[in-house]
Structures are given as structure tokens and as C-alpha cells.
Design a protein around this motif. Sequence first.
Motif, PDB file in Angstrom:
ATOM      1  N   LYS A 232       0.590  -1.322  -0.114  1.00  0.00           N
ATOM      2  CA  LYS A 232       0.040  -0.071  -0.211  1.00  0.00           C
ATOM      3  C   LYS A 232       0.813   1.347  -0.068  1.00  0.00           C
ATOM      4  O   LYS A 232       0.407   2.452  -0.410  1.00  0.00           O
ATOM      5  CB  LYS A 232      -0.760   0.140   1.445  1.00  0.00           C
ATOM      6  CG  LYS A 232      -2.285   0.299   0.996  1.00  0.00           C
ATOM      7  CD  LYS A 232      -3.185   0.047   2.251  1.00  0.00           C
ATOM      8  CE  LYS A 232      -4.701   0.809   1.900  1.00  0.00           C
ATOM      9  NZ  LYS A 232      -5.479   0.604   2.821  1.00  0.00           N
ATOM     10  N   ILE A 233       2.103   1.164   0.481  1.00  0.00           N
ATOM     11  CA  ILE A 233       3.059   2.180   0.457  1.00  0.00           C
ATOM     12  C   ILE A 233       3.908   2.122  -0.485  1.00  0.00           C
ATOM     13  O   ILE A 233       4.204   3.269  -1.062  1.00  0.00           O
ATOM     14  CB  ILE A 233       3.659   1.991   1.838  1.00  0.00           C
ATOM     15  CG1 ILE A 233       2.544   2.520   2.877  1.00  0.00           C
ATOM     16  CG2 ILE A 233       5.106   3.123   1.927  1.00  0.00           C
ATOM     17  CD1 ILE A 233       3.045   2.281   4.239  1.00  0.00           C
ATOM     18  N   GLY A 234       4.691   1.179  -0.835  1.00  0.00           N
ATOM     19  CA  GLY A 234       5.776   1.072  -1.736  1.00  0.00           C
ATOM     20  C   GLY A 234       5.515   0.120  -3.078  1.00  0.00           C
ATOM     21  O   GLY A 234       4.633  -0.602  -2.927  1.00  0.00           O
ATOM     22  N   GLU A 235       6.007   0.335  -4.238  1.00  0.00           N
ATOM     23  CA  GLU A 235       5.581  -0.433  -5.235  1.00  0.00           C
ATOM     24  C   GLU A 235       6.336  -2.083  -4.798  1.00  0.00           C
ATOM     25  O   GLU A 235       7.427  -2.011  -4.522  1.00  0.00           O
ATOM     26  CB  GLU A 235       6.689   0.007  -6.425  1.00  0.00           C
ATOM     27  CG  GLU A 235       6.028   0.763  -7.424  1.00  0.00           C
ATOM     28  CD  GLU A 235       5.012   0.376  -8.101  1.00  0.00           C
ATOM     29  OE1 GLU A 235       5.410  -0.527  -8.895  1.00  0.00           O
ATOM     30  OE2 GLU A 235       3.798   0.572  -8.096  1.00  0.00           O
ATOM     31  N   PRO A 236       5.876  -3.080  -5.298  1.00  0.00           N
ATOM     32  CA  PRO A 236       6.286  -4.439  -5.111  1.00  0.00           C
ATOM     33  C   PRO A 236       7.300  -4.691  -6.172  1.00  0.00           C
ATOM     34  O   PRO A 236       7.386  -3.776  -7.167  1.00  0.00           O
ATOM     35  CB  PRO A 236       5.034  -5.163  -5.847  1.00  0.00           C
ATOM     36  CG  PRO A 236       3.714  -4.576  -5.338  1.00  0.00           C
ATOM     37  CD  PRO A 236       4.401  -3.102  -5.882  1.00  0.00           C
ATOM     38  N   TRP A 237       8.384  -5.590  -5.824  1.00  0.00           N
ATOM     39  CA  TRP A 237       9.618  -5.523  -6.511  1.00  0.00           C
ATOM     40  C   TRP A 237       9.208  -6.235  -7.968  1.00  0.00           C
ATOM     41  O   TRP A 237      10.234  -6.114  -8.777  1.00  0.00           O
ATOM     42  CB  TRP A 237      10.677  -6.297  -5.761  1.00  0.00           C
ATOM     43  CG  TRP A 237      10.532  -7.632  -5.464  1.00  0.00           C
ATOM     44  CD1 TRP A 237       9.619  -8.333  -4.317  1.00  0.00           C
ATOM     45  CD2 TRP A 237      10.856  -8.662  -6.208  1.00  0.00           C
ATOM     46  NE1 TRP A 237       9.618  -9.514  -4.723  1.00  0.00           N
ATOM     47  CE2 TRP A 237      10.362  -9.977  -5.547  1.00  0.00           C
ATOM     48  CE3 TRP A 237      11.642  -8.792  -7.449  1.00  0.00           C
ATOM     49  CZ2 TRP A 237      10.561 -11.270  -6.140  1.00  0.00           C
ATOM     50  CZ3 TRP A 237      11.762 -10.379  -7.723  1.00  0.00           C
ATOM     51  CH2 TRP A 237      11.399 -11.374  -7.027  1.00  0.00           C
ATOM     52  N   ARG A 238       8.155  -6.989  -7.994  1.00  0.00           N
ATOM     53  CA  ARG A 238       7.949  -7.709  -9.093  1.00  0.00           C
ATOM     54  C   ARG A 238       6.064  -7.695  -8.950  1.00  0.00           C
ATOM     55  O   ARG A 238       5.631  -7.391  -7.998  1.00  0.00           O
ATOM     56  CB  ARG A 238       8.283  -9.338  -9.168  1.00  0.00           C
ATOM     57  CG  ARG A 238       7.808  -9.963  -8.059  1.00  0.00           C
ATOM     58  CD  ARG A 238       8.117 -11.678  -8.290  1.00  0.00           C
ATOM     59  NE  ARG A 238       7.412 -12.364  -7.269  1.00  0.00           N
ATOM     60  CZ  ARG A 238       7.206 -13.801  -7.137  1.00  0.00           C
ATOM     61  NH1 ARG A 238       7.887 -14.438  -8.365  1.00  0.00           N
ATOM     62  NH2 ARG A 238       6.547 -14.350  -6.443  1.00  0.00           N
ATOM     63  N   PRO A 239       5.567  -8.026 -10.208  1.00  0.00           N
ATOM     64  CA  PRO A 239       4.114  -8.038 -10.080  1.00  0.00           C
ATOM     65  C   PRO A 239       3.722  -9.155  -8.974  1.00  0.00           C
ATOM     66  O   PRO A 239       4.318 -10.138  -9.065  1.00  0.00           O
ATOM     67  CB  PRO A 239       3.787  -8.356 -11.467  1.00  0.00           C
ATOM     68  CG  PRO A 239       4.753  -8.100 -12.393  1.00  0.00           C
ATOM     69  CD  PRO A 239       6.148  -8.244 -11.415  1.00  0.00           C
ATOM     70  N   PRO A 240       2.798  -8.725  -8.131  1.00  0.00           N
ATOM     71  CA  PRO A 240       2.545  -9.711  -6.982  1.00  0.00           C
ATOM     72  C   PRO A 240       1.813 -11.030  -7.615  1.00  0.00           C
ATOM     73  O   PRO A 240       1.433 -10.964  -8.335  1.00  0.00           O
ATOM     74  CB  PRO A 240       1.686  -8.625  -6.243  1.00  0.00           C
ATOM     75  CG  PRO A 240       1.778  -7.242  -6.599  1.00  0.00           C
ATOM     76  CD  PRO A 240       2.123  -7.301  -7.881  1.00  0.00           C
TER      77      PRO A 240
END
Length: 408
Positions: free
Chosen positions: A84-92
Motif C-alpha cells: 500500500k506504501i511502496g511498489e512491489p519488486w515484481r508483479p505480486p
Amino acid sequence: MQLIEGHRAILPAPGIPTLDIDPFDEAVLADPFEYFDSLRALGPVVYIPKYAMLAVGRFASTHRVFTDHENFVSSRGVGLNDFKIGEPWRPPSIILEVDPPDHTKTRRVMARALSPRVVKDLADDFARAAEVLVDWLVAQERVEGVTDLAEAFPLSVFPQAVGLNERNDRYLVDYGNCVFNAMGPDNRLRRAALDYTREIAPWITAACARDRLTPDGIGAAIYADADAGEITEAEAAMLVRSLLSAGVDTTVSGIGNALFCFAENPGEWDKLRADPSLIKPAFEEVLRYSFPVHTFGRTAGTETEIGGHPVEEGTKVLAVIGAANRDPEKWGPDADRFRVDRRPLGQMGFGAGIHGCVGQNIARGETAAILTALVARVKRIEFDGTPRWRPSNAIHALDHLPLRLVPA
Ligand code: OVV
């Protein structure tokens, strides 16, 4: 709102004890048992100031966090970063990093593709591959338990079972390791994993495509559900990615840890040889005592509580499987002993609740095959040098395990 490590930094409610330790320090990861003891001793939930988050390690509170998926959500990530705060490192992941109702459909598809029936049909292939490998290893006598056995066996059966036409065994093992390291804080392990996955990810994505899969494997079964309209073609590719993320390094770790347990406890190996019906309960004990995954995270999606302590919305909670699986409150005063006849019902090596490992049938099938082949051919599994634990933000496994296999 203060940010640490990409999640909301909370102040603990009064009464929540503080544990001033870095659970992801490499020395702690290499030997976590003192940390586990402190975590349980302090209470049902503790505050970790280093990351401004909570952690649970008693069996009861860890089980609660896993099974209360309404309050402790997965859709905000199961690592330290709050999606909710940061971009996930890969598509979840569309099965791991998701809550009901979205989770329900993808879970159903994966559960069908990995059903007991599917695993039963693979059992003969697994048994034959295990016999061939163990025959060869017994002839060598001295083996490197991680590469020669713990990695070699799953790699000899799992890619075929999925139906992969593309083979890159190193990438398959290392991708899982990277995915699990990415769940940790912004430390050396996570940064190395993110760097390395930039190299691996294109290969993984390509390997998941329908036209790279054989028509008869687990991957094809997932695409058949896309044909049936249950999921989209893109979702099928994402679920195959989940197989490759969670299906290799985990079983590698489980098998390596099993070898370690038996080398450390030769009397338990003798019991298994005397009574091979103990193979299945013995693997449950390996999962309890030597848990391939030590920690998963959740996020409080609403204001809630743990053990009577208030927990505010947005709080990250580490659910420490390794600590829960050694809780004497649950397992008795000999919780730190490896006993093949314990039958540890409820061990959380596969997690618990709606996100409990969907591949557990195939994981058990692989392990039963390799232990069955070993029991018939190996009198003793001995250390032939010093084993070394592999530091990982989520996996608990060896990266070096020199062994001597004494022929039966
Ligand atoms: C249980 C698990 C671990 C890592 C990755 C995934 C699942 C996934 O679905 O990608």
C-alpha cells in the motif's frame, strides 16, 4: 507517518514487550534459536524496534496470525514492504499476495492442479528417479548433500512434472531463493537477490508461457482452466510463475534439512530403517524441527489485537514459523529434539489457514520417494565435514552439506 523499510512504523501499544534484535542479521539467520527462545519467552507478541514492527513466535499467536486472514492480510505483501506504501519488486503473486475473494479462485485452480490424485499419478516417476539417483550417489559414497541430492532430486522430477520445455536448473533453484530473500528488509541479501533476479526474471517469464510447456504437465492443467474460462491466459502464466517461485527451493531445502536431521541423529535413521512406515511422519518432524521457511509476514488490515494487545491498522507482523515449531508449550519439554515418531500434528512448516502450502502434497510425494530410496540403500548418513547454513531472509536451509553415505 514515519516510514521504515517501506511500511508504517508503529509504536507498540503499552504492554507489548520489546525485543531489541535484528532477526535478519546474518549471524541470527545462521543460528536463530536463541532469538526464537527470547521471542517466545517475552510474550505472545513482541515489538522489534529495528524495523518498527511486531513479531509472533509462540505457537498459539503464530497460528492465530496465519489463520485470521481477515485481520492479517496478505495483499499488502508477505515481506517487510507494505504494497500500500511502496511498489512491489515484481508483479505480486496472484495466489500468495492476495486476499479472498480474489484468492479463492486462484487457490482453487492451483489446488486442483496439485491435487493428491495428480501427485499419486507422479509417484512411480518419483520413485524411479529417486532409485536411480541414490544408486549413483551410494556408489560415490562421499557426496555434497545440497547439490548432489537436495537439489538434484527435485530437479530430476519437478520440471518434468510441471512440463517445462526450458531447462536452466541453476535459475530454477536460485529464483526461489531470490523470491524468499526479497521478503526481507533492505539488507545485503535482499539487494543481491533483486540484482540477480533482473538477470533471471526474463527467463522465468518466458518459461511460463503456454507454448513452452508440454501438453501433459501441471502447467498445462493450469492453462486448461484458462481454456475453461475459470482464469485468464495471463493469470495462468502467473500461476505457473508461482509454481517456479515456490516449488523448487522449498523442496530443495526440505530434503537438505532432512539429510541434516538424520546425519545429526543417527539413531532416528536406524528407527526409520527398522520401520519404513515412519517415513511420512518423519518428514513431518523434519518440517517441524527444521522448517524450510522460517518467517512469513502479514499486515494488519484493520485495527485488531494479538494476545489481548491492541494492534493498529498497517502494522507489519512477522510470523516466525521456526519459533512456533519449537514452542515447548505446544510440543513439550523435548521440543528441541528431533524424533521421527513424534507425529507432530499441526506443525507449521507449511504454514496454516487459507494460504497454507498448496503444493504440500507434491512436496511430501518428492520427499517420501527420496527417503524411501535412501532407507533401502543407506545404512548411515554421516557428516563428512562441517555443514554450513545458508543465510536467507525467509528460507532456513543449508548451502553446504558434505556427507558420507554408508551403503546398507
Ligand atoms: C509460498 C510462495 C512463496 C514464494 C512465492 C510464491 C508463493 C508465489 O506465489 O509466487
